[in-house]
Write an enzyme that holds these catalytic residues in place. Sequence first.
Site, PDB file in Angstrom:
ATOM      1  N   VAL A  25       0.825  -1.211   0.000  1.00  0.00           N
ATOM      2  CA  VAL A  25       0.000   0.000   0.000  1.00  0.00           C
ATOM      3  C   VAL A  25       0.861   1.264   0.000  1.00  0.00           C
ATOM      4  CG1 VAL A  25      -1.555   1.370   1.465  1.00  0.00           C
ATOM      5  CG2 VAL A  25      -2.073  -1.014   0.977  1.00  0.00           C
ATOM      6  N   ASN A 217     -14.482  -5.186   2.381  1.00  0.00           N
ATOM      7  CA  ASN A 217     -13.750  -6.453   2.251  1.00  0.00           C
ATOM      8  C   ASN A 217     -14.597  -7.649   2.675  1.00  0.00           C
ATOM      9  OD1 ASN A 217     -11.520  -5.438   1.077  1.00  0.00           O
ATOM     10  ND2 ASN A 217     -10.143  -5.668   2.806  1.00  0.00           N
ATOM     11  N   CYS A 269      -5.504  -9.453   2.952  1.00  0.00           N
ATOM     12  CA  CYS A 269      -6.594  -8.594   3.448  1.00  0.00           C
ATOM     13  C   CYS A 269      -7.881  -9.340   3.814  1.00  0.00           C
ATOM     14  CB  CYS A 269      -6.910  -7.517   2.421  1.00  0.00           C
ATOM     15  SG  CYS A 269      -5.574  -6.329   2.229  1.00  0.00           S
TER      16      CYS A 269
HETATM   17  P1  NAD Z   1       3.274  -4.585   4.039  1.00  0.00           P
HETATM   18  O1  NAD Z   1       3.702  -5.501   5.118  1.00  0.00           O
HETATM   19  O2  NAD Z   1       3.504  -4.960   2.609  1.00  0.00           O
HETATM   20  O3  NAD Z   1       3.997  -3.160   4.237  1.00  0.00           O
HETATM   21  C1  NAD Z   1       4.118  -2.503   5.459  1.00  0.00           C
HETATM   22  C2  NAD Z   1       5.515  -1.909   5.531  1.00  0.00           C
HETATM   23  O4  NAD Z   1       5.608  -1.039   6.665  1.00  0.00           O
HETATM   24  C3  NAD Z   1       6.606  -2.980   5.729  1.00  0.00           C
HETATM   25  O5  NAD Z   1       7.539  -2.890   4.666  1.00  0.00           O
HETATM   26  C4  NAD Z   1       7.251  -2.609   7.081  1.00  0.00           C
HETATM   27  O6  NAD Z   1       8.618  -2.862   7.117  1.00  0.00           O
HETATM   28  C5  NAD Z   1       6.934  -1.122   7.165  1.00  0.00           C
HETATM   29  N1  NAD Z   1       6.940  -0.548   8.502  1.00  0.00           N
HETATM   30  C6  NAD Z   1       6.272  -0.989   9.594  1.00  0.00           C
HETATM   31  N2  NAD Z   1       6.474  -0.152  10.628  1.00  0.00           N
HETATM   32  C7  NAD Z   1       7.284   0.847  10.181  1.00  0.00           C
HETATM   33  C8  NAD Z   1       7.864   2.003  10.784  1.00  0.00           C
HETATM   34  N3  NAD Z   1       7.605   2.332  12.047  1.00  0.00           N
HETATM   35  N4  NAD Z   1       8.665   2.793  10.014  1.00  0.00           N
HETATM   36  C9  NAD Z   1       8.922   2.487   8.720  1.00  0.00           C
HETATM   37  N5  NAD Z   1       8.395   1.392   8.098  1.00  0.00           N
HETATM   38  C10 NAD Z   1       7.590   0.592   8.826  1.00  0.00           C
HETATM   39  O7  NAD Z   1       1.737  -4.279   4.299  1.00  0.00           O
HETATM   40  P2  NAD Z   1       0.664  -3.795   3.228  1.00  0.00           P
HETATM   41  O8  NAD Z   1       0.136  -4.952   2.475  1.00  0.00           O
HETATM   42  O9  NAD Z   1       1.183  -2.611   2.504  1.00  0.00           O
HETATM   43  O10 NAD Z   1      -0.515  -3.336   4.211  1.00  0.00           O
HETATM   44  C11 NAD Z   1      -0.420  -2.145   4.972  1.00  0.00           C
HETATM   45  C12 NAD Z   1      -1.811  -1.806   5.478  1.00  0.00           C
HETATM   46  O11 NAD Z   1      -2.679  -1.540   4.368  1.00  0.00           O
HETATM   47  C13 NAD Z   1      -2.479  -2.927   6.269  1.00  0.00           C
HETATM   48  O12 NAD Z   1      -3.270  -2.359   7.277  1.00  0.00           O
HETATM   49  C14 NAD Z   1      -3.373  -3.588   5.235  1.00  0.00           C
HETATM   50  O13 NAD Z   1      -4.475  -4.240   5.812  1.00  0.00           O
HETATM   51  C15 NAD Z   1      -3.827  -2.386   4.430  1.00  0.00           C
HETATM   52  N6  NAD Z   1      -4.242  -2.700   3.059  1.00  0.00           N
HETATM   53  C16 NAD Z   1      -3.531  -3.584   2.309  1.00  0.00           C
HETATM   54  C17 NAD Z   1      -3.908  -3.829   0.999  1.00  0.00           C
HETATM   55  C18 NAD Z   1      -3.149  -4.838   0.152  1.00  0.00           C
HETATM   56  O14 NAD Z   1      -3.646  -5.192  -0.920  1.00  0.00           O
HETATM   57  N7  NAD Z   1      -1.972  -5.293   0.568  1.00  0.00           N
HETATM   58  C19 NAD Z   1      -5.008  -3.163   0.443  1.00  0.00           C
HETATM   59  C20 NAD Z   1      -5.698  -2.245   1.230  1.00  0.00           C
HETATM   60  C21 NAD Z   1      -5.314  -2.014   2.538  1.00  0.00           C
END
Ligand code: NAD
Length: 447
Positions: A25, A217, A269
């Site tokens: 995201v 979702n 998700c």
């Molecule tokens: P992800 O694990 O791919 O990415 C999250 C990133 O944040 C990781 O790379 C992690 O290292 C980094 N991170 C965590 N804490 C940090 C900090 N304090 N400083 C710097 N970096 C930090 O997760 P994602 O799939 O991108 O999902 C993120 C959010 O978005 C979740 O809540 C998820 O439910 C939501 N979401 C995801 C999607 C999807 O398709 N993946 C779609 C809509 C919403």
Amino acid sequence: MTIRSNSRHGRNESRTVAVIGAGYVGLPTAATLAHFGHRVVLAERDESRLAALRSGKMPIVEAGLDDLVAESVLTRTLRFTASAVEAVQGAEFVFLCVPTPQSDDGSADLSYVESAAKEVGEQLMPGAIVVNKSTVPVGSATMVEEVIGRPDVRVVSNPEFLREGSAVQDSLHPDRLVVGADDAQAAALVGGLFAATGAPLIVTDATTSETIKYASNAFLATKLSYVNAVAGLCEVVGADVRDVMLGLGYDKRIGFEFLRPGPGWGGSCLPKDTRALLHIAREAGYDFSLLAGAIDSNEQQLVRVVAKVEAACRGSVEGVTVAVWGLTFKANTDDRRDSPSVEIAGRLAALGAVVQVFDPTVSGEFPADGETVADDLRGLQLRADPYEAATGASVVVVLTEWDEFRWVDFTRVASVMASPSIVDARNLLDPAAVRRMGFTYDGIGRR
Ligand code: NAD
């Protein structure tokens, strides 16, 4: 609640933005905002993800993302840092795009959100707006406000609806934007960042905005469970689910999206968000049995697919070589989190099958014995292509709908297998064509 045309009411000014978390995201969000002309600093604490970005490589598989990122790096509207604290210096807007995984009790684990908010709280510039883009339960905007503890900082909910595999297109051209805040001015400012999308902007309170994301979702998951259940019914009554879904899809109230049966829904998700919504409902004393049913039905679908593979192997997979094509939770992504394909492959291995797997995104080092080093793939044998995976196998199981599986040379596949048989859990292949080549074929809900 108000719905506005974002292009008319939004602003097109260039803003300073920090994005925390460069995942599925955060990275498209940062690249899109930079593409729109905002000055964006993206913080990522995972060293390998950050190193990849700094060397011009994408840490995730996502079509078009490399070009979008490269363009913004070149125009200096996007830069990367390891430190969230550094990223928020001078930022008017701070997007939290950190994980919210599932806790043991099914609720969303907010520890990443909380610790990111704590980390940057004191460093935020006066009047900064913090945006919860992570998927978070009702009350999270208030929680983040309390953690930051600053009356001059406002927190806004702005859930993300992008789909992995088409994240760039979805970010540039979203169906809608949802912004939830008690402060209407803050909500309008966040909506204005995305004015260039021209998408309808739904402005509401934070609780409603947070509920919209989970309800969306959970609806999609329920729709898929319904489709899979109808496919099961089709098998019993002798109907063809593909024609049934065609008949449903032309009804505008139903639509064609999310009408394809499969091995069960998964990904990072839908499973965690449906469980989180069920948890929210239970905590609030609301009996959401419909959603509980959708989750149960999804488990049954996994069981049904495993049973199909057992049936193709004359009742048992113990000691039988099984080829699995596809491990990601869907095609065009490298994401295997909560993938039904990995789950089914693991269940087959647990039943004693020798599981030879191929997925286009799982490559790199193939250990000599084919054993994988990734935790979720333990017990599976990695193979370099679909033919190697099929070699000596009694059945090929198609678990992810990668387009390239359609174009495999099935005569060659049949020639390397112990006996030519296919279980197509994505209804990807043409049953008549593969049967002509001597395969037995079993799909989902089709003859
Ligand atoms: P992800 O694990 O791919 O990415 C999250 C990133 O944040 C990781 O790379 C992690 O290292 C980094 N991170 C965590 N804490 C940090 C900090 N304090 N400083 C710097 N970096 C930090 O997760 P994602 O799939 O991108 O999902 C993120 C959010 O978005 C979740 O809540 C998820 O439910 C939501 N979401 C995801 C999607 C999807 O398709 N993946 C779609 C809509 C919403």
